[in-house]
Scaffold this motif. Structure first.
Motif, mmCIF file in Angstrom:
data_model
loop_
_atom_site.group_PDB
_atom_site.id
_atom_site.type_symbol
_atom_site.label_atom_id
_atom_site.label_comp_id
_atom_site.label_asym_id
_atom_site.label_seq_id
_atom_site.Cartn_x
_atom_site.Cartn_y
_atom_site.Cartn_z
ATOM 1 N N LEU A 39 13.725 5.436 32.767
ATOM 2 C CA LEU A 39 14.252 4.089 33.100
ATOM 3 C C LEU A 39 15.669 3.726 33.160
ATOM 4 C CD1 LEU A 39 11.745 2.053 30.408
ATOM 5 C CD2 LEU A 39 11.463 2.298 32.859
ATOM 6 N N SER A 40 16.304 3.133 33.811
ATOM 7 C CA SER A 40 17.803 3.100 33.931
ATOM 8 C C SER A 40 18.128 2.087 32.642
ATOM 9 C CB SER A 40 18.160 2.439 35.017
ATOM 10 O OG SER A 40 17.783 0.887 35.179
ATOM 11 N N SER A 41 19.574 2.019 32.485
ATOM 12 C CA SER A 41 19.807 1.086 31.103
ATOM 13 C C SER A 41 19.588 -0.238 31.608
ATOM 14 C CB SER A 41 21.272 1.367 30.858
ATOM 15 O OG SER A 41 22.110 0.759 32.158
ATOM 16 N N ALA A 42 19.684 -0.808 32.771
ATOM 17 C CA ALA A 42 19.338 -2.103 33.473
ATOM 18 C C ALA A 42 17.788 -2.446 33.144
ATOM 19 C CB ALA A 42 19.781 -2.373 34.555
ATOM 20 N N GLU A 43 16.921 -1.300 33.356
ATOM 21 C CA GLU A 43 15.478 -1.514 33.193
ATOM 22 C C GLU A 43 15.099 -1.507 32.057
ATOM 23 O OE1 GLU A 43 13.793 0.774 37.359
ATOM 24 O OE2 GLU A 43 14.498 1.918 35.521
ATOM 25 N N THR A 44 15.550 -0.516 30.945
ATOM 26 C CA THR A 44 15.519 -0.797 29.695
ATOM 27 C C THR A 44 15.736 -2.125 29.094
ATOM 28 O OG1 THR A 44 15.877 1.720 29.523
ATOM 29 C CG2 THR A 44 15.697 0.462 27.380
ATOM 30 N N THR A 45 17.108 -2.554 29.152
ATOM 31 C CA THR A 45 17.607 -3.836 28.877
ATOM 32 C C THR A 45 16.410 -4.844 29.250
ATOM 33 O OG1 THR A 45 19.740 -3.058 29.075
ATOM 34 C CG2 THR A 45 19.425 -5.420 28.757
ATOM 35 N N ALA A 46 16.035 -4.946 30.602
ATOM 36 C CA ALA A 46 15.290 -5.969 31.109
ATOM 37 C C ALA A 46 13.619 -5.793 30.091
ATOM 38 C CB ALA A 46 14.794 -5.872 32.542
ATOM 39 N N VAL A 47 13.245 -4.769 30.109
ATOM 40 C CA VAL A 47 11.844 -4.733 29.510
ATOM 41 C C VAL A 47 11.973 -4.877 27.900
ATOM 42 C CG1 VAL A 47 11.910 -2.170 28.685
ATOM 43 C CG2 VAL A 47 9.574 -3.289 29.263
ATOM 44 N N VAL A 48 13.100 -4.697 27.447
ATOM 45 C CA VAL A 48 13.274 -5.166 25.780
ATOM 46 C C VAL A 48 13.530 -6.747 25.864
ATOM 47 C CG1 VAL A 48 14.803 -4.810 23.944
ATOM 48 C CG2 VAL A 48 14.098 -2.830 25.197
ATOM 49 N N ALA A 49 14.352 -7.153 26.648
ATOM 50 C CA ALA A 49 14.461 -8.620 26.941
ATOM 51 C C ALA A 49 13.226 -9.396 27.037
ATOM 52 C CB ALA A 49 15.324 -8.902 27.927
ATOM 53 N N ASP A 101 23.766 -12.226 35.182
ATOM 54 C CA ASP A 101 23.597 -10.938 34.379
ATOM 55 C C ASP A 101 23.762 -9.649 35.025
ATOM 56 O OD1 ASP A 101 22.402 -9.022 32.651
ATOM 57 O OD2 ASP A 101 21.866 -10.635 31.411
ATOM 58 N N PRO A 102 24.496 -8.891 34.737
ATOM 59 C CA PRO A 102 24.701 -7.709 35.446
ATOM 60 C C PRO A 102 23.531 -6.991 35.544
ATOM 61 C CG PRO A 102 26.062 -7.544 33.600
ATOM 62 C CD PRO A 102 25.569 -8.913 33.651
ATOM 63 N N ASN A 103 22.694 -6.770 34.290
ATOM 64 C CA ASN A 103 21.599 -5.833 34.268
ATOM 65 C C ASN A 103 20.543 -6.703 35.284
ATOM 66 O OD1 ASN A 103 21.827 -3.780 32.229
ATOM 67 N ND2 ASN A 103 22.160 -5.679 30.871
ATOM 68 N N TYR A 104 20.241 -7.850 35.362
ATOM 69 C CA TYR A 104 19.440 -8.524 36.164
ATOM 70 C C TYR A 104 19.779 -8.218 37.918
ATOM 71 C CZ TYR A 104 17.364 -12.038 39.527
ATOM 72 O OH TYR A 104 17.012 -12.830 40.335
ATOM 73 N N LEU A 105 21.236 -8.351 38.033
ATOM 74 C CA LEU A 105 21.265 -8.145 39.596
ATOM 75 C C LEU A 105 21.441 -6.508 39.923
ATOM 76 C CD1 LEU A 105 24.651 -10.293 39.357
ATOM 77 C CD2 LEU A 105 22.471 -10.416 40.776
ATOM 78 N N ARG A 106 21.257 -5.893 38.892
ATOM 79 C CA ARG A 106 21.193 -4.179 39.126
ATOM 80 C C ARG A 106 19.511 -4.067 39.343
ATOM 81 N NH1 ARG A 106 23.740 -1.454 34.022
ATOM 82 N NH2 ARG A 106 22.729 0.244 34.760
ATOM 83 N N LEU A 107 18.750 -4.944 39.004
ATOM 84 C CA LEU A 107 17.271 -4.742 39.181
ATOM 85 C C LEU A 107 16.931 -5.552 40.463
ATOM 86 C CD1 LEU A 107 16.030 -4.955 35.626
ATOM 87 C CD2 LEU A 107 16.389 -2.875 36.778
ATOM 88 N N ILE A 108 17.736 -6.222 41.163
ATOM 89 C CA ILE A 108 17.057 -7.163 42.228
ATOM 90 C C ILE A 108 17.952 -6.773 43.512
ATOM 91 C CG2 ILE A 108 18.547 -9.393 41.561
ATOM 92 C CD1 ILE A 108 15.792 -10.666 42.334
#
Lengths: 507, 235
Positions: free
Chosen positions: A459-469, B174-181
């Protein structure tokens, strides 16, 4: 006119019977069997043996019909089953009857055996009847196992593979025994032919012979009475006393006892007929191809407890248990009437036997149930087929929605359930947000632990962050957030938290 | 003795009757041997439940991923693009696709049948939007125009560009959101909205805006460009 026809008819039938009797003696032979005297109190407890026999007869009839259409070759077995199911009129019903009647036969045999054990009917002079009965139990199970192989699907293939692996562990002779079993080192065409011969010729022949012996022994020794506390079995006096009681109070098997058998068999037949009609045939499941790795093979019900025991057993003791336990079980079952063939028969006077029975039944029942649930095994299609419960998506932010997608896409649900759907290997995630803090969830996802693999590299850090969120939003509804020790406020992303910002900057 | 025979005869009658009831019930209900041939639509719905419903929701609605039971969406994307997405998945997104390279290993015909069945089930009377769906056909975006459009039509729910919280509809910067979409994902979301979650599409109505305020293709591209620019500023 009618009277004359009737008279002629009676004369013809009578003449035919007389002719047959005078040349074969069949009526003289059959009559004492049908009218042999049985204890008056032999009531509904005594119907299960007859029901086992009836289901065996159904197996013979449906089995012969199936054998006229089934092709016992590795290349065509599977398609011939599909042909029977889909092209032959009522072929599916035939297969369904054969399968359900097989399950019913095992059930009846087990109940019959339980009754005989609990009533201690195996005591003098019926020791040999019990031993023949034990052999019949093994024949029944062997028929069920070889019958499962006839389906020649994934269950059959892996069932054989496991059987071969067990045989392989026998010291010294293992390899040769496996070759004999499979017809070579691998599962192939010869294997199916071998099991077909066993299922269709050897085992039914053996079973019929043993049933004959079992029945002859019934006629020789009579069926046992209902046990009464204080009525002790003493080999010296038992036979004379039994004969006397039967002469005084016994009733003829036909029609008194046979009627009850027929009513029960009829009921069972209706139930099995309905099960077959409504639930249909068992299998064939996926095609037997060892390269299909998403197969989910399961043995039939009668063997699920072995499946569970093997799955849950520590690997170090597997070989020892596999090689030592079966001989002990066989010897214990066969030797039981030799160890204890006299004394009290009533369950109330045999607490040890009753406790042993309850323990064994509970263990087998529990293992079978665990096999049905098989919580240790992931649900391989959960991630694509089990929708995220809609209530867990209400009012979620775009990041949390992406997290829900990560949770499905990373196949978390193959092991973790949400809303009661999904694997049972790991804890359910329905209120994981109230059990673990943001940091604990990140650690668990990235590093795994407690049987869970680490997903840090997947998982990328963004994916980890999203799933934890997303997971922090999964809480017991109604549990106030401030009362949950260690839980953090719902947050969208770590760069809201000072600590996480620092670590991002550090990278 | 005759009594016994009568009982037996009655029993046999009951058994035969029960077997008939069972057999007839069988013929009229779903067949366990699956020798009833499924229609294209039934087969597609079965495959949908098995392979897609986890993200797109049971019956094509209320999932975490885009609602597929939306006739106008299906019409705007078009059969060809749907076949492409079904085969190859969404590049840069989570949808793995069901084509030959995937776990499901559908061949071209199975994919086409699936899409046709889905269009039959959910795509009836769908009208393609005049605004192109695909980012490949969309005009290039201008981030500073996008900021103004964002402030007017998005901000009241999604917060100011520097807002990263969870109140309202939650942050989309949110940068994390933008990295996932992907850009396509953003464009699809703005164009069609999330009707099942109360988010309007291109035609509004937008809060605090005139009722006939609609977004143009250019404005959507601008907003996407603006959202991207917030993420690159961050990194």
């Amino acid at each position: 006119m009618f009277r004359t026809i009737k008279n002629i008819g009676i004369k013809m039938v009578g003449g035919l019977l007389g002719w047959t009797e005078s040349r074969s003696g069949v009526i003289t032979f059959v009559q004492p069997i049908l009218t042999h005297r049985v204890p008056r109190d032999a009531k509904w407890w005594y119907v299960f043996g007859s029901a086992s026999l009836m289901f065996f007869s159904i197996q013979v009839v449906t089995g012969i019909l199936l054998a006229t259409m089934y092709v016992p070759s590795a290349a065509e077995a599977y398609s011939s089953l599909q042909y029977i199911d889909q092209q032959v009129p009522f072929g599916w019903m035939l297969r369904a009857l054969h399968a359900w009647s097989s399950n019913a036969m095992i059930l009846m045999v087990v109940i019959h055996m339980s009754q005989v054990f609990l009533h201690a009917s195996f005591k003098f002079p019926r020791e040999l009847m019990w031993m023949v009965g034990v052999l019949l139990l093994f024949c029944t199970l062997a028929l069920a196992f070889t019958g499962q192989i006839m389906r020649w699907d994934q269950d059959a293939y892996w069932g054989l593979g496991i059987g071969a692996a067990i045989v392989d562990r026998v010291p010294m002779l293992g390899n040769q025994m496996r070759n004999v079993m499979l017809g070579g080192p691998y599962i192939g065409g010869a294997t199916l032919s071998r099991f077909f011969a066993l299922h269709v010729f050897v085992l039914p022949g053996l079973t019929i012979g043993l049933i004959g012996a079992h029945m002859a022994l019934i006629l020789k020794n009579g069926i046992s009475e209902m046990p009464k506390p204080g009525m002790v079995v003493d080999p010296k006096t038992y036979v004379a006393q039994y004969e006397e009681r039967i002469k005084k109070t016994g009733v003829a098997f036909m029609p008194d006892a046979a009627q009850r058998d027929m009513v029960f068999c009829g009921l069972m037949l209706i139930i099995v007929g309905l099960l077959a009609a409504y639930l249909g045939p068992v299998g064939p499941n996926g095609i037997p191809n060892p390269t299909i790795i998403d197969a989910n093979p399961r043995p039939d019900y009668a063997f699920l407890w072995i499946f569970t025991a093997m799955a849950l057993m520590p690997p170090q003791i597997e070989t020892a248990v596999l090689l030592i336990a079966p001989p002990i079980v066989v010897l214990a079952l066969l030797g039981l009437p030799l160890i204890s063939n006299r004394g009290e028969r009533a369950p109330s006077r045999r607490p040890g036997a009753v406790i042993a029975y309850v323990l064994i039944a509970t263990a087998l029942g529990t293992l079978t149930w665990l096999g049905v649930v098989s919580a240790w095994s992931p649900v391989m299609d959960a991630w694509t087929s089990m929708p995220t419960p809609p209530q867990y998506l209400v009012g979620r932010t775009p990041l949390e929605m992406q997290g829900a997608l990560v949770l499905q896409h990373s196949q978390c649900r193959n092991c973790h359930s949400l809303g009661g759907q999904g694997g049972l290997r790991g804890p359910n995630l329905d209120n994981v947000g109230s059990r673990k803090s943001w940091d604990q969830l990140v650690r668990q996802v990235q590093q795994g632990g407690g049987n869970m693999p680490a997903y840090g590299k997947n998982l990328s850090s963004a994916e980890t962050t999203a799933v934890v969120a997303f997971m922090t939003t999964l809480r017991n509804s109604g549990a106030p957030e401030s009362n949950i020790p260690g839980a953090m406020e719902r947050q969208s992303s770590p760069d809201q938290a000072p600590k996480a910002v620092a670590s991002e900057a550090g990278k | 003795m005759p009594n016994a025979f009568r009982n037996i005869a009655a029993l046999l009658g009951v058994i035969v009757a029960a077997a008939c009831v069972g057999a007839c019930g069988k013929i009229s209900s779903t067949d366990p041997a699956e020798n009833i041939v499924l229609t294209t639509q039934q087969l597609a719905m079965k495959n949908y439940a098995q392979n897609c419903s986890a993200c797109h929701g049971a019956n094509g609605v209320n999932g975490a991923a885009r609602q597929l039971a939306d006739a106008n969406y299906l019409a705007s994307v078009g059969r060809e693009a749907l076949i492409n997405i079904t085969t190859n998945g969404v590049s840069g997104g989570f949808c793995p696709g069901s084509g030959p390279a995937s776990l499901a290993q559908w061949d071209a015909k199975q994919v086409a049948d699936f899409v046709d069945g889905m269009l039959e089930a959910w795509g009836k009377n769908g009208v393609a939007l005049s605004i192109p769906w695909s980012v490949k056909l969309a005009p290039a975006g201008n981030a500073s125009n996008g900021q103004a459009v964002y402030a007017a039509t998005c901000q009241s729910c999604h917060g100011a560009p520097n807002f990263k919280g969870v109140t309202g509809a939650g942050s989309v910067t949110d940068p994390n959101y933008l990295r996932l979409i992907t850009d396509q994902g953003l464009r699809t979301a703005i164009l069609f909205g999330r009707p099942e979650r109360g988010m309007p599409g291109w035609s509004g109505p937008f809060p605090h805006q005139a009722a006939d305020r609609k977004l143009s293709s250019q404005e959507i591209s601008d907003v996407v460009a603006f959202l991207r620019s917030t993420a690159s500023q961050k990194q």
